[in-house]
Design a protein around this motif. Structure first.
Motif, PDB file in Angstrom:
ATOM      1  N   GLU A 160      11.170  84.577  10.238  1.00 22.91           N
ATOM      2  CA  GLU A 160      12.248  85.312   9.575  1.00 22.91           C
ATOM      3  C   GLU A 160      13.266  84.333   8.972  1.00 22.91           C
ATOM      4  N   GLN A 161      13.655  83.380   9.823  1.00 24.81           N
ATOM      5  CA  GLN A 161      14.624  82.396   9.336  1.00 24.81           C
ATOM      6  C   GLN A 161      14.036  81.591   8.170  1.00 24.81           C
ATOM      7  N   LYS A 214      14.335  83.350   4.955  1.00 23.57           N
ATOM      8  CA  LYS A 214      15.720  83.314   4.458  1.00 23.57           C
ATOM      9  C   LYS A 214      16.059  81.960   3.820  1.00 23.57           C
ATOM     10  N   ASP A 256      14.447  79.661  -0.117  1.00 16.78           N
ATOM     11  CA  ASP A 256      14.960  79.449  -1.471  1.00 16.78           C
ATOM     12  C   ASP A 256      15.720  78.124  -1.608  1.00 16.78           C
ATOM     13  N   ALA A 308       7.331  84.607  -0.334  1.00 14.40           N
ATOM     14  CA  ALA A 308       7.863  84.963   0.978  1.00 14.40           C
ATOM     15  C   ALA A 308       6.817  85.640   1.861  1.00 14.40           C
ATOM     16  N   GLN A 331       5.613  84.205   5.456  1.00 14.37           N
ATOM     17  CA  GLN A 331       5.679  84.980   6.701  1.00 14.37           C
ATOM     18  C   GLN A 331       4.327  84.979   7.405  1.00 14.37           C
TER      19      GLN A 331
END
Lengths: 696, 696
Positions: free
Chosen positions: B512-513, B516, B519, B550, B554
């Motif tokens: 998850e991090q 984030k 980018d 993304a 993941q």
């Protein structure tokens, strides 16, 4: 050639009583060398030299003289040669310079000499040479004054492309205790060539080792063929290797430069030892004045730990094995050591052995029990030990011949004693640890080469590597075309005729035909434009990679057609479709016809490994299986073919097989000047040629 | 150290009247070498040697003796050393063997000697050595019998890790006419070390050239620091380079092997000439007994075309330039030539010049007008020319010093005359063309190194290559972690602190991090698992390449997490996201702390070029800008960086800059044992580090 080196009678032409006359030097050298045959002298003016009359006319000469030596101005030599011919003299040494090496006029005079020689059936040494020496028959025709004692008799013969070098090497051979058998400087080689003299030396029962100094090798193939049959070692100092020397060499003996990498490769392949300097030339000859080194097992005895370490380093560098000494030998050694504990390391440090008489005892025990391939004694001593050291040298010399094992005597003491020993022992003495081991390695490598060559010659002839009709088929393809450079389809067909795996291919005249034929090779495929006018197909946009289906094929051929026609209007060409081969290591296999050595094969990794790293192996064709394997293993990048980081090895047998076939092709098809497979793709499961080039 | 080589009084301990007594040899050598100071003898039994009493007690010795030489059984040496200490003797040579090189017991005795030396403030040469020689003060403490005439005085000094080698090199220096200034064999180096002796020789006004024989270099950095400051050439024969010698070396002087590639690189970098053999050691020393070779311009005079060609080849090999002779010089030459047309090629062939007196005239004219950096005369002559050739040698020797230009006298004639000339001319004589030019090249390379070094030392200090707070920041990162091997994020942060361009990166604890933070670096990116337990991340499936968005990020992180946890249950790790850098040439930059030489830098092309081709450059840190450039240009593959086949060059300035920064890092951060950037990607527009490793 026997009559040149063992004449019953000689006439020297161009002699006067004057002190500065060079012909006089020749005559007096012959006298000083205690020549036993008859000597006649001819000059422009009558006179007398050492009670031999100088005649001014050939009329006063008897018939049937074996050898004439001419040293008169160049312009006068044809007339003298003509007179020699009329007198029935069959062998003539012309020492005069100023012929083709010097001027156009000189070149014409030399041609005239050639015609006369042919007319009378005379054989000529020179012109532009320093003559010959034969210590056995007591002849020196050198035009510089020599004393007999300056040049010791021996069993090493020397052939040189330079007169000055003859003197240098004779001095060094004499100092080294090897002495000189026969010497000749070949000069301009109007008639007799290096290979004639070498052939004679190789057959001469009084010559054990042949040394040569060469500035150019005109008939390399003849030279290596002689070497291949020879039972004697040949050591060559080949100069004229760098840019700076080429001009000098040309004005010296009209010598043209050879491709030095080919020279080195050919020498290695045919058991010729290459020396880099005079020092090495003579040093390596010392190696052959001992029994041969039959393998890698070396035992070293020394008095000093420092010398032990230096010799161990050199032994590693030159591929010798230093096995520790066995307990039995150490038992023999024990009583001589002052220390309680002695180390059985090889080199054995005799630093605490003060009775030098033990050296021959230990060495003989080593010869009897360890049976090494070579022994080395490093004997570091002071003046007081000179008599004993000489005596030990004599004992070890005897022992070396008795056990047929070389004993490298590396003696280290004052120079005058070393010079005495070197010249007089009758067995090589070395003045440096490194040199001793390097020399033993040269002797070993020659012996092992001889063994391999003999085994290969005794073995049944290998199965032909190529299909029986390969040569015929290829000849037919070549004859059916008129171009100097066969197009890719012809080249591929010739490779196929020789059984070399080629990626499946077809040719098509049009996009339509291409689409029809494409299934024969299968997608994905490569399209290459081929035609006499399509010289650099990539630059013209004449290559399409990774074509995946019929539509793409159609489109890309059309685009290609337009591109090429725009650039080379009216050019005729067709399309070669070739199956894309999945990756693998790229290797290059090539063949080239060298002007001197004939067909030469090349192997290397593709691209930058050849261009930037110059990592290639060369051999003369035809290749044996061993040589083909040797080429693959010789390159630095061989590890990549064996697989690094856990990769599997590529198909090395396939590469070898292809090399052998290509070698056969170079031998069969003499019209081929150059050929290459660049690249041949090698995977673990096989090899495939994808691009090829043949130049006639 | 002056008192060791110039003592006013000496006591030799361990002397008897017996002929085989080694202490007696020492005493008699001192007498034979005409030592002018006071000599005392001590033995177990009273006696007399050459009218000098052998005392059996230290009580009979005066106070204030400068130097003691001990050669008694190992077990007795501490007692004798103690007595020396009590008598106030400050310098002691212990020649006895049987200490730490021999046994545990010997090791203990040696430690005892060390304690005594410290207690009395004595300086010790040895033990386990052959002693010292100083021809200027008339001392030889060698325990083998020597005659004064065996070793000529000279200005070349020699320091050796082996006693036997001292004798060999002294013989060779004497034969070469260089002679010997001071000699010392360092033995086990209980107290005085190589660098102590070298330091003394470098300051000694009676020594011009320092030769060394070394089996191990324990304090390499100290050695090169001395060399860097030296105003005299240093030539080193470093042995113990191969597997076979290591064992021998260890039992000889307890020497451990160095990394030979580092030794060679360090020598080159610091102007130390490396010799491969005794022959080269002495040969190269001859080069320094002439005026220096200040550049590449060489003029060669020879009597024979063959020698001309051989010398031209050697000149090319050793980087000399042979410009043709100018017309003015040819005008001077013309009257001496017999031929009409003479060729102005360099080498100049004097084959048709019979008046040898012209040689000095021509050579002086050449020195005056052409002003070459070196001249070589190859003089090939017979016995009758000996007196004239000697006279010419004398003239050329004078001329060489007058014009401050070396004249390489390559004399080729009979060995006894050459040996005489070498030993007696007082100027080097060479016996081989190749050797002459190789030696001139050694002298030139040293001169040019000296010039560069002086220029660099005189130049203003270079701008610091790294940000001012680099070291502080890096120290902070290192201190904040407990691991022996910093993880990749720490390593990258340290490189960034030093201003080295690193591909943008972040770390994330979870998928998850990661999504984030992604980018911040941008897609496509690479994911690498990092953690103390993740040793080989690739093997564990801990690397994901070319992650494009993304969703993929993941998914691949989750898969990675599962794979690793299955293999290393409970391992703690996080994810490093790094921007994918578009291709470029891979290069490797590395640094390592060598036990002897300190920080060493490495540069090479990536992967197989290092592994298979061993194509790397090494230098000691800190690097200068020139050295960094030199490293890049030195590798064979440098051409690839400059661009082959029309490709543009990569950012060479960027590579150089990174090398300098890495070098600074190795100097600053002494806790770093090894560091590498493997690979650093180099494109025409810049360089980027993508993987890095630091070992503390």
């Amino acid at each position: 050639m026997q009559k040149i080196f063992y004449p019953d009678s000689i006439v020297v032409i161009g002699v006067s009583e004057k002190a500065e006359n060079l012909g006089r030097n020749i005559a007096e050298n012959i006298i000083r060398f205690e020549y036993k045959g008859k000597l006649y002298l001819i000059g422009r003016v009558k006179g007398n030299l050492d009670n031999i009359p100088i005649l001014d006319s050939f009329d006063d000469l008897p018939e049937g003289i074996d050898l004439a030596v001419i040293l008169t101005p160049a312009a006068t030599t044809p007339a003298y040669l003509d007179q020699c011919g009329k007198k029935g003299i069959k062998y003539v040494i012309i020492e005069t310079a100023g012929f083709s090496e010097f001027s156009e006029e000189g070149h014409r005079i030399e041609e005239k000499l050639g015609e006369l020689a042919k007319q009378y059936g005379m054989r000529i040494v020179g012109p532009n040479c320093i003559g010959i020496v034969n210590t056995a028959s007591g002849i020196s025709t050198l035009f510089v004054r020599e004393e007999k004692s300056e040049i010791a008799p021996g069993r090493t013969s020397f052939l040189s492309q330079s007169g000055g070098v003859v003197l240098t090497v004779a001095d060094m051979l004499t100092a080294a205790g090897l002495g000189v058998g026969k010497e000749v400087s070949v000069g301009n080689k109007l008639d007799l060539k290096e290979s004639d003299y070498l052939d004679y030396f190789l057959k001469d029962p009084e010559t054990d080792v042949c040394l040569m100094y060469l500035e150019s090798i005109v008939e390399g193939r003849a030279l290596v063929n002689l070497a291949n049959r020879a039972e004697k070692p040949i050591i060559i100092l080949k100069s004229n290797t760098g840019q700076a020397s080429h001009h000098v060499a040309q004005s010296h003996t009209a010598a043209l430069a050879n491709d030095d990498a080919i020279v080195s490769a050919a020498f290695r392949q045919f058991g010729i030892t290459r020396a880099r300097s005079f020092r090495e030339l003579v040093l390596f000859a010392k190696g052959f004045a001992m029994p041969p080194v039959r393998g890698k097992k070396l035992c070293v005895f020394t008095r000093s730990g420092g010398h032990a370490i230096i010799s161990a380093d050199a032994a590693t560098e030159f591929g010798f094995e230093l096995d520790p000494f066995p307990p039995e030998l150490m038992e023999t050694a024990r009583p001589f050591f002052r220390a309680d504990i002695i180390d059985s390391t090889n080199p054995l440090d005799l630093g605490t052995v003060f009775d030098f008489n033990s050296y021959p005892i230990l060495i003989e025990e080593c010869l009897r029990t360890v049976k090494p391939n070579a022994i080395m004694l490093i004997f570091n001593y002071r003046r007081e030990t000179i008599p004993l050291a000489r005596q030990i040298a004599e004992q070890l010399k005897e022992m070396s011949w008795k056990y047929q094992t070389p004993i490298g005597l590396c003696y280290l003491t004052e120079m005058d004693e070393l010079a005495y020993l070197e010249r007089n022992l009758g067995y090589p003495v070395f003045l440096e640890v490194y040199d001793t081991i390097q020399t033993l390695a040269v002797s070993r490598d020659y012996f092992l080469w001889q063994q391999r060559t003999k085994a290969a010659q005794a073995a049944p002839p290998p199965k032909p590597a190529v299909p029986p009709d390969a040569c015929q088929k290829a000849e037919k393809i070549l004859q059916s075309r008129k171009s100097r450079q066969p197009l890719l389809p012809d080249a591929l067909a010739i490779f196929e005729a020789y059984g070399i795996p080629v990626a499946p291919w077809v040719t098509a005249k049009s996009a339509e035909q291409a689409v029809k034929l494409a299934d024969k090779v299968g997608y994905p495929l490569v399209v290459k434009a081929v035609g006499a006018e399509i010289v650099h197909k990539s630059d013209l946009g004449g290559v399409a990679l990774n074509v995946r289906d019929a539509d793409e094929l159609q489109a890309r051929i059309q685009a290609m057609q337009e591109r090429i026609q725009a650039q080379v209007p009216g050019a005729e060409f067709q399309f070669l479709l070739q199956k894309m081969v999945p990756g693998g290591r790229e290797v290059i296999l090539g063949g080239k016809r060298d002007g001197s050595f004939g067909p030469v094969m090349l192997f290397g990794l593709g691209g930058i490994y050849v261009e930037v790293f110059k990592d290639v192996a060369l051999r003369l064709a035809p290749l044996s299986e061993d040589e083909a394997t040797g080429m693959i293993e010789e390159i630095q990048g061989a590890k990549l073919l064996h697989g690094v980081r856990g990769e599997p090895a590529v198909d090395l047998a396939g590469i070898k097989d292809t090399l052998l076939k290509l070698s056969q092709m170079m031998v069969d098809l003499r019209e081929i000047y150059e050929v290459d497979l660049n690249p041949l793709l090698a995977t673990p499961s096989g090899v495939t040629a994808v691009d090829a080039r043949i130049i006639l």
